[in-house]
Design a protein around this motif. Sequence first.
Motif, PDB file in Angstrom:
ATOM      1  N   ILE A  21       0.853  -1.205   0.000  1.00  0.00           N
ATOM      2  CA  ILE A  21       0.000   0.000   0.000  1.00  0.00           C
ATOM      3  C   ILE A  21       0.887   1.253   0.000  1.00  0.00           C
ATOM      4  CG2 ILE A  21      -1.635   1.343   1.389  1.00  0.00           C
ATOM      5  CD1 ILE A  21      -2.866  -1.384   2.217  1.00  0.00           C
ATOM      6  N   GLY A  22       1.926   1.257   0.815  1.00  0.00           N
ATOM      7  CA  GLY A  22       2.843   2.396   0.832  1.00  0.00           C
ATOM      8  C   GLY A  22       3.530   2.601  -0.507  1.00  0.00           C
ATOM      9  N   PHE A  23       3.910   1.510  -1.151  1.00  0.00           N
ATOM     10  CA  PHE A  23       4.529   1.589  -2.469  1.00  0.00           C
ATOM     11  C   PHE A  23       3.562   2.186  -3.494  1.00  0.00           C
ATOM     12  CE2 PHE A  23       5.479  -0.345  -6.597  1.00  0.00           C
ATOM     13  CZ  PHE A  23       6.781   0.080  -6.772  1.00  0.00           C
ATOM     14  N   GLY A  27       4.063   5.718  -5.382  1.00  0.00           N
ATOM     15  CA  GLY A  27       4.051   5.748  -6.842  1.00  0.00           C
ATOM     16  C   GLY A  27       3.027   6.722  -7.395  1.00  0.00           C
ATOM     17  N   ALA A  28       1.843   6.740  -6.810  1.00  0.00           N
ATOM     18  CA  ALA A  28       0.804   7.651  -7.275  1.00  0.00           C
ATOM     19  C   ALA A  28       1.216   9.108  -7.074  1.00  0.00           C
ATOM     20  CB  ALA A  28      -0.507   7.360  -6.542  1.00  0.00           C
ATOM     21  N   PHE A  29       1.760   9.420  -5.921  1.00  0.00           N
ATOM     22  CA  PHE A  29       2.172  10.802  -5.662  1.00  0.00           C
ATOM     23  C   PHE A  29       3.409  11.186  -6.464  1.00  0.00           C
ATOM     24  CE2 PHE A  29      -0.624  10.512  -1.948  1.00  0.00           C
ATOM     25  CZ  PHE A  29      -1.266  11.738  -2.042  1.00  0.00           C
ATOM     26  N   VAL A  36       5.681  15.557  -1.020  1.00  0.00           N
ATOM     27  CA  VAL A  36       5.238  15.244   0.354  1.00  0.00           C
ATOM     28  C   VAL A  36       4.460  13.934   0.372  1.00  0.00           C
ATOM     29  CG1 VAL A  36       3.822  16.036   2.270  1.00  0.00           C
ATOM     30  CG2 VAL A  36       5.219  17.673   1.005  1.00  0.00           C
ATOM     31  N   GLY A  37       3.585  13.737  -0.591  1.00  0.00           N
ATOM     32  CA  GLY A  37       2.831  12.482  -0.680  1.00  0.00           C
ATOM     33  C   GLY A  37       3.724  11.298  -0.978  1.00  0.00           C
ATOM     34  N   MET A  42       6.530   6.473   1.295  1.00  0.00           N
ATOM     35  CA  MET A  42       7.754   5.773   1.690  1.00  0.00           C
ATOM     36  C   MET A  42       7.748   5.460   3.183  1.00  0.00           C
ATOM     37  SD  MET A  42       9.189   5.219  -1.094  1.00  0.00           S
ATOM     38  CE  MET A  42      10.698   4.505  -0.516  1.00  0.00           C
ATOM     39  N   VAL A  43       7.195   6.369   3.973  1.00  0.00           N
ATOM     40  CA  VAL A  43       7.078   6.115   5.418  1.00  0.00           C
ATOM     41  C   VAL A  43       6.146   4.929   5.661  1.00  0.00           C
ATOM     42  CG1 VAL A  43       6.172   7.074   7.580  1.00  0.00           C
ATOM     43  CG2 VAL A  43       7.661   8.460   6.130  1.00  0.00           C
TER      44      VAL A  43
END
Length: 85
Positions: A21-23, A27-29, A36-37, A42-43
């Motif tokens: 989900i983080g990946f 990728g989307a941002f 920032v997104g 990545m966090v």
Amino acid sequence: MAGSSHGHTPAAWTGVIIAFIGFCVAGAFMVMAQPVGFWAGMVITVLGGVVGAIMRAMGLGQPKQSRTLSHGAPAARREPAAAEG
């Protein structure tokens, strides 16, 4: 690896799903050019690894086993060469 149940634990599944989900968020941002997104994604990705490690420490991961040949091939043995003559 299918016979060893490698990674088939709640800790592994949860950690990988959170990291995925983080990946996807990162990728989307990144495509939207929003740094920032991207870093928030990545966090979340790193958080997946942390959650997986915590769950493994709580006993929801693969139990540690000794390295024995329980279901493998027998160990190879050296045979003396046959003498001709």
